[in-house]
Design a protein around this motif. Sequence first.
Motif, PDB file in Angstrom:
ATOM      1  N   MET A 171      48.471  22.618   0.985  1.00 32.75           N
ATOM      2  CA  MET A 171      48.227  21.735   0.012  1.00 32.75           C
ATOM      3  C   MET A 171      46.782  22.164  -0.799  1.00 32.75           C
ATOM      4  O   MET A 171      45.922  22.941  -0.227  1.00 32.75           O
ATOM      5  CB  MET A 171      48.062  20.356   0.473  1.00 32.75           C
ATOM      6  CG  MET A 171      49.423  19.772   1.016  1.00 32.75           C
ATOM      7  SD  MET A 171      50.834  19.760  -0.283  1.00 32.75           S
ATOM      8  CE  MET A 171      52.059  19.103   0.612  1.00 32.75           C
ATOM      9  N   PHE A 172      46.570  21.325  -1.956  1.00 32.30           N
ATOM     10  CA  PHE A 172      45.243  21.516  -2.376  1.00 32.30           C
ATOM     11  C   PHE A 172      44.156  20.656  -1.650  1.00 32.30           C
ATOM     12  O   PHE A 172      44.540  19.869  -1.023  1.00 32.30           O
ATOM     13  CB  PHE A 172      45.287  20.845  -4.024  1.00 32.30           C
ATOM     14  CG  PHE A 172      45.814  21.791  -5.012  1.00 32.30           C
ATOM     15  CD1 PHE A 172      45.623  21.200  -6.417  1.00 32.30           C
ATOM     16  CD2 PHE A 172      46.097  22.942  -4.623  1.00 32.30           C
ATOM     17  CE1 PHE A 172      46.199  22.162  -7.257  1.00 32.30           C
ATOM     18  CE2 PHE A 172      46.279  23.928  -5.892  1.00 32.30           C
ATOM     19  CZ  PHE A 172      46.345  23.204  -7.016  1.00 32.30           C
ATOM     20  N   ASN A 173      42.938  21.135  -1.766  1.00 33.94           N
ATOM     21  CA  ASN A 173      41.714  20.590  -1.037  1.00 33.94           C
ATOM     22  C   ASN A 173      41.842  21.052   0.317  1.00 33.94           C
ATOM     23  O   ASN A 173      41.033  20.410   1.257  1.00 33.94           O
ATOM     24  CB  ASN A 173      41.630  19.149  -1.047  1.00 33.94           C
ATOM     25  CG  ASN A 173      41.275  18.711  -2.536  1.00 33.94           C
ATOM     26  OD1 ASN A 173      40.730  19.629  -3.361  1.00 33.94           O
ATOM     27  ND2 ASN A 173      42.303  17.593  -3.076  1.00 33.94           N
ATOM     28  N   ASP A 174      42.904  21.735   0.811  1.00 36.21           N
ATOM     29  CA  ASP A 174      42.945  22.358   2.194  1.00 36.21           C
ATOM     30  C   ASP A 174      42.127  23.574   2.526  1.00 36.21           C
ATOM     31  O   ASP A 174      42.179  24.689   1.800  1.00 36.21           O
ATOM     32  CB  ASP A 174      44.229  22.594   2.747  1.00 36.21           C
ATOM     33  CG  ASP A 174      44.986  21.447   2.957  1.00 36.21           C
ATOM     34  OD1 ASP A 174      44.466  20.456   3.015  1.00 36.21           O
ATOM     35  OD2 ASP A 174      46.311  21.388   3.202  1.00 36.21           O
ATOM     36  N   ALA A 175      40.812  23.433   3.060  1.00 27.95           N
ATOM     37  CA  ALA A 175      40.090  24.635   3.177  1.00 27.95           C
ATOM     38  C   ALA A 175      40.380  25.554   4.278  1.00 27.95           C
ATOM     39  O   ALA A 175      40.975  25.080   5.300  1.00 27.95           O
ATOM     40  CB  ALA A 175      38.571  24.168   3.494  1.00 27.95           C
ATOM     41  N   VAL A 176      40.523  26.856   3.911  1.00 31.07           N
ATOM     42  CA  VAL A 176      41.053  27.902   4.604  1.00 31.07           C
ATOM     43  C   VAL A 176      40.095  29.054   4.794  1.00 31.07           C
ATOM     44  O   VAL A 176      39.407  29.334   4.064  1.00 31.07           O
ATOM     45  CB  VAL A 176      42.382  28.302   4.324  1.00 31.07           C
ATOM     46  CG1 VAL A 176      43.408  27.228   4.295  1.00 31.07           C
ATOM     47  CG2 VAL A 176      42.446  28.898   2.776  1.00 31.07           C
ATOM     48  N   ARG A 177      40.163  29.647   5.967  1.00 30.43           N
ATOM     49  CA  ARG A 177      39.226  30.786   6.059  1.00 30.43           C
ATOM     50  C   ARG A 177      39.889  31.897   5.444  1.00 30.43           C
ATOM     51  O   ARG A 177      40.982  32.184   5.111  1.00 30.43           O
ATOM     52  CB  ARG A 177      39.373  31.383   7.775  1.00 30.43           C
ATOM     53  CG  ARG A 177      38.893  30.229   8.681  1.00 30.43           C
ATOM     54  CD  ARG A 177      38.767  30.838  10.033  1.00 30.43           C
ATOM     55  NE  ARG A 177      39.974  31.280  10.611  1.00 30.43           N
ATOM     56  CZ  ARG A 177      41.288  30.804  11.113  1.00 30.43           C
ATOM     57  NH1 ARG A 177      40.933  29.507  11.247  1.00 30.43           N
ATOM     58  NH2 ARG A 177      42.036  31.748  11.460  1.00 30.43           N
ATOM     59  N   ARG A 178      39.040  32.827   5.326  1.00 27.66           N
ATOM     60  CA  ARG A 178      39.281  34.345   4.539  1.00 27.66           C
ATOM     61  C   ARG A 178      40.511  34.927   5.094  1.00 27.66           C
ATOM     62  O   ARG A 178      41.264  35.410   4.192  1.00 27.66           O
ATOM     63  CB  ARG A 178      38.196  35.058   4.459  1.00 27.66           C
ATOM     64  CG  ARG A 178      38.279  36.130   3.610  1.00 27.66           C
ATOM     65  CD  ARG A 178      37.053  37.148   3.073  1.00 27.66           C
ATOM     66  NE  ARG A 178      37.430  38.542   2.493  1.00 27.66           N
ATOM     67  CZ  ARG A 178      36.571  38.893   2.043  1.00 27.66           C
ATOM     68  NH1 ARG A 178      35.183  38.828   2.061  1.00 27.66           N
ATOM     69  NH2 ARG A 178      36.832  40.205   1.150  1.00 27.66           N
ATOM     70  N   ASP A 179      40.515  35.032   6.546  1.00 24.88           N
ATOM     71  CA  ASP A 179      41.799  35.818   6.787  1.00 24.88           C
ATOM     72  C   ASP A 179      43.186  35.229   6.556  1.00 24.88           C
ATOM     73  O   ASP A 179      44.107  35.729   6.492  1.00 24.88           O
ATOM     74  CB  ASP A 179      41.603  36.075   8.486  1.00 24.88           C
ATOM     75  CG  ASP A 179      41.562  34.665   9.153  1.00 24.88           C
ATOM     76  OD1 ASP A 179      40.934  33.496   8.687  1.00 24.88           O
ATOM     77  OD2 ASP A 179      41.961  34.476  10.193  1.00 24.88           O
ATOM     78  N   VAL A 180      42.964  33.699   6.388  1.00 25.43           N
ATOM     79  CA  VAL A 180      44.322  33.042   5.960  1.00 25.43           C
ATOM     80  C   VAL A 180      44.637  33.178   4.702  1.00 25.43           C
ATOM     81  O   VAL A 180      45.771  33.275   4.296  1.00 25.43           O
ATOM     82  CB  VAL A 180      43.966  31.666   6.218  1.00 25.43           C
ATOM     83  CG1 VAL A 180      45.251  30.811   5.722  1.00 25.43           C
ATOM     84  CG2 VAL A 180      43.746  31.145   7.913  1.00 25.43           C
ATOM     85  N   CYS A 181      43.462  33.147   3.878  1.00 23.33           N
ATOM     86  CA  CYS A 181      43.847  33.776   2.488  1.00 23.33           C
ATOM     87  C   CYS A 181      44.374  34.984   2.172  1.00 23.33           C
ATOM     88  O   CYS A 181      45.436  35.048   1.402  1.00 23.33           O
ATOM     89  CB  CYS A 181      42.301  33.619   1.677  1.00 23.33           C
ATOM     90  SG  CYS A 181      41.705  31.996   1.556  1.00 23.33           S
TER      91      CYS A 181
END
Length: 347
Positions: free
Chosen positions: A300-310
Amino acid sequence: MLEWRHSVSGRLFHIDLRTGHSIAIGPQRQAHRTTIVNRSSLNKGFTITPRPAAHATAISDDEFEDAELDAIIASIPLPPPASEVSGNGLDVGLGVQGEVLGAITRSTLAQARVLDQVDGKFIVCTTIVEGQQVVFCVDQHAADERYQLERFLEEYATRCADRTAAFLLEAAVTVDVSTNQYEALRADSVARAMRRLGWEMQLVPRMAQVDISGVPYVLKDRTLTLTGRPKNQALLSDVFVSCIEDITRRQADTQQHRMRRQGKHKTVRADDRDWMSFARQMPGSLLEVVKSRACRSAIMFNDAVRRDVCERLVARLARCRFPFQCAHGRPTLVPLCQILAQPCDDS
């Protein structure tokens, strides 16, 4: 939810801060008319030479019609046209407007490099398009929703082909149907198509009713409790009836098409395990349920994810068959700008 009112139409919207979806609330309101502004007093240094009128022009009631403003807009040069990109509709993504010539394709998306997540909503990336570096952002919710949709459809198509799409109920649920729908279910072709989708049922003799003992597993979360008991029988009944109507209509259309084409071309059977072919024949009510499931299970929006997840999100998007739109048609990525290499002046 955030309330927002359109400045022109006056219509009120509710915006979901997590998904970005907007819902119109109430009817459209007539915009207030204001006093007509004399735009000649707003001239910001433009010098326009008035052209003599070739013939008399009728007076317009449009308060936004202004000859000087039209002349200023006409004097602004148009951007150069974008160069054509070879490829089919599955490969070509969103073209970059303005100075960027070209388009982002599936191959260039697969070669993208992730920079970072922005505002907990977007993933900023770079890639090479026609020898130039292009910066674009990916909508993390729309991108993951597209991946989840194709994954669910592929899984559902496989289970339907294997006849394992049914989730059996602890106790049968009785659904009322019309006489025409009851007669349609008595046909072997309609009954087979319903069971292939995951409906396990038994017709109640001499009554327009059906006992449902199994439902498509994609409906399990929406219509059943954790223990397998019905929690939304109205939705279950609506989807069941909709599937009957859809299958009956498609079979009638197919029969008419075969009669018109008889003796001309041999009918080619679609691959049962190909989710694209399966989705084209899938009842619309079930397809909407799968779309809703993909939306709810996506990041969802506003879910902070790490760079590897991106990086994993962008890589999965590039492997999708239709990577440039989410389940509901929203763009998954938007080009931002092109980085032009400047010659180095050693002197």
